[in-house]
Design a protein around this motif. Structure first.
Motif, mmCIF file in Angstrom:
data_model
loop_
_atom_site.group_PDB
_atom_site.id
_atom_site.type_symbol
_atom_site.label_atom_id
_atom_site.label_comp_id
_atom_site.label_asym_id
_atom_site.label_seq_id
_atom_site.Cartn_x
_atom_site.Cartn_y
_atom_site.Cartn_z
ATOM 1 N N PHE A 36 9.656 0.327 8.059
ATOM 2 C CA PHE A 36 8.298 -0.052 7.705
ATOM 3 C C PHE A 36 8.115 -1.530 7.906
ATOM 4 O O PHE A 36 9.057 -2.306 7.933
ATOM 5 C CB PHE A 36 7.861 0.425 6.321
ATOM 6 N N GLN B 152 1.749 1.991 -0.050
ATOM 7 C CA GLN B 152 1.145 0.736 0.407
ATOM 8 C C GLN B 152 0.836 -0.211 -0.745
ATOM 9 O O GLN B 152 0.822 -1.418 -0.558
ATOM 10 C CB GLN B 152 -0.132 0.995 1.202
ATOM 11 N N HIS C 254 3.706 -6.275 0.953
ATOM 12 C CA HIS C 254 3.321 -4.871 0.894
ATOM 13 C C HIS C 254 3.406 -4.253 2.283
ATOM 14 O O HIS C 254 3.296 -4.955 3.297
ATOM 15 C CB HIS C 254 1.898 -4.728 0.353
ATOM 16 N N ILE C 255 3.579 -2.954 2.333
ATOM 17 C CA ILE C 255 3.698 -2.252 3.610
ATOM 18 C C ILE C 255 2.363 -2.292 4.351
ATOM 19 O O ILE C 255 1.325 -1.964 3.789
ATOM 20 C CB ILE C 255 4.137 -0.797 3.391
ATOM 21 N N SER C 256 2.434 -2.712 5.612
ATOM 22 C CA SER C 256 1.228 -2.734 6.438
ATOM 23 C C SER C 256 1.266 -1.678 7.535
ATOM 24 O O SER C 256 0.231 -1.311 8.077
ATOM 25 C CB SER C 256 1.024 -4.118 7.062
ATOM 26 N N ILE D 181 7.194 -4.879 -2.435
ATOM 27 C CA ILE D 181 8.489 -4.783 -1.775
ATOM 28 C C ILE D 181 9.316 -5.968 -2.251
ATOM 29 O O ILE D 181 8.925 -7.123 -2.045
ATOM 30 C CB ILE D 181 8.365 -4.821 -0.238
ATOM 31 N N ILE E 37 6.161 -5.117 6.941
ATOM 32 C CA ILE E 37 5.515 -5.869 5.874
ATOM 33 C C ILE E 37 4.775 -7.026 6.520
ATOM 34 O O ILE E 37 5.361 -7.790 7.289
ATOM 35 C CB ILE E 37 6.557 -6.418 4.873
ATOM 36 N N LEU F 135 4.016 1.693 9.473
ATOM 37 C CA LEU F 135 5.241 2.494 9.503
ATOM 38 C C LEU F 135 5.690 2.682 10.938
ATOM 39 O O LEU F 135 4.868 2.784 11.849
ATOM 40 C CB LEU F 135 5.000 3.881 8.893
#
Length: 95
Positions: free
Chosen positions: A39, A8, A23-25, A12, A41, A27
């Motif tokens: 995933f 997280q 950023h990954i928020s 990216i 973002i 999945l």
């Protein structure tokens, strides 16, 4: 093994143009196989600085190129994903 808390915090980055996507928020996990399918973002309920809701970008797992120590490289082209080669084929020009 990777923990969600580890990925997280990684940036990216789009290989097509070097742009930071975020950023990954979230999945997307296939419950039958237990594998990560994609995933997400952004797209949270937080509003951006100018009052617009942040755009959600979904990156299929097939488009993840490399997970490094600080960054995750992905293939993303304005919402159009490719499962084959991302770079154009060599036209044979040797100049």
């Amino acid at each position: 093994m990777l923990k969600i808390s580890d990925i997280q915090s990684k940036d990216i980055v789009n290989l097509a143009d070097g742009r930071l996507l975020g950023h990954i928020s979230d999945l997307d996990i296939n419950l039958n196989t237990g594998r990560v399918e994609a995933f997400v973002i952004g797209g949270g309920k937080m509003m951006s600085f100018f009052g617009k809701q942040e755009q959600e970008i979904v990156i299929p797992w097939n488009n993840v190129v490399k997970i490094g120590s600080d960054v995750i490289l992905v293939r993303y082209n304005d919402g159009n994903f490719t499962d084959s080669h991302y770079l154009p084929q060599n036209s044979g020009d040797t100049t």
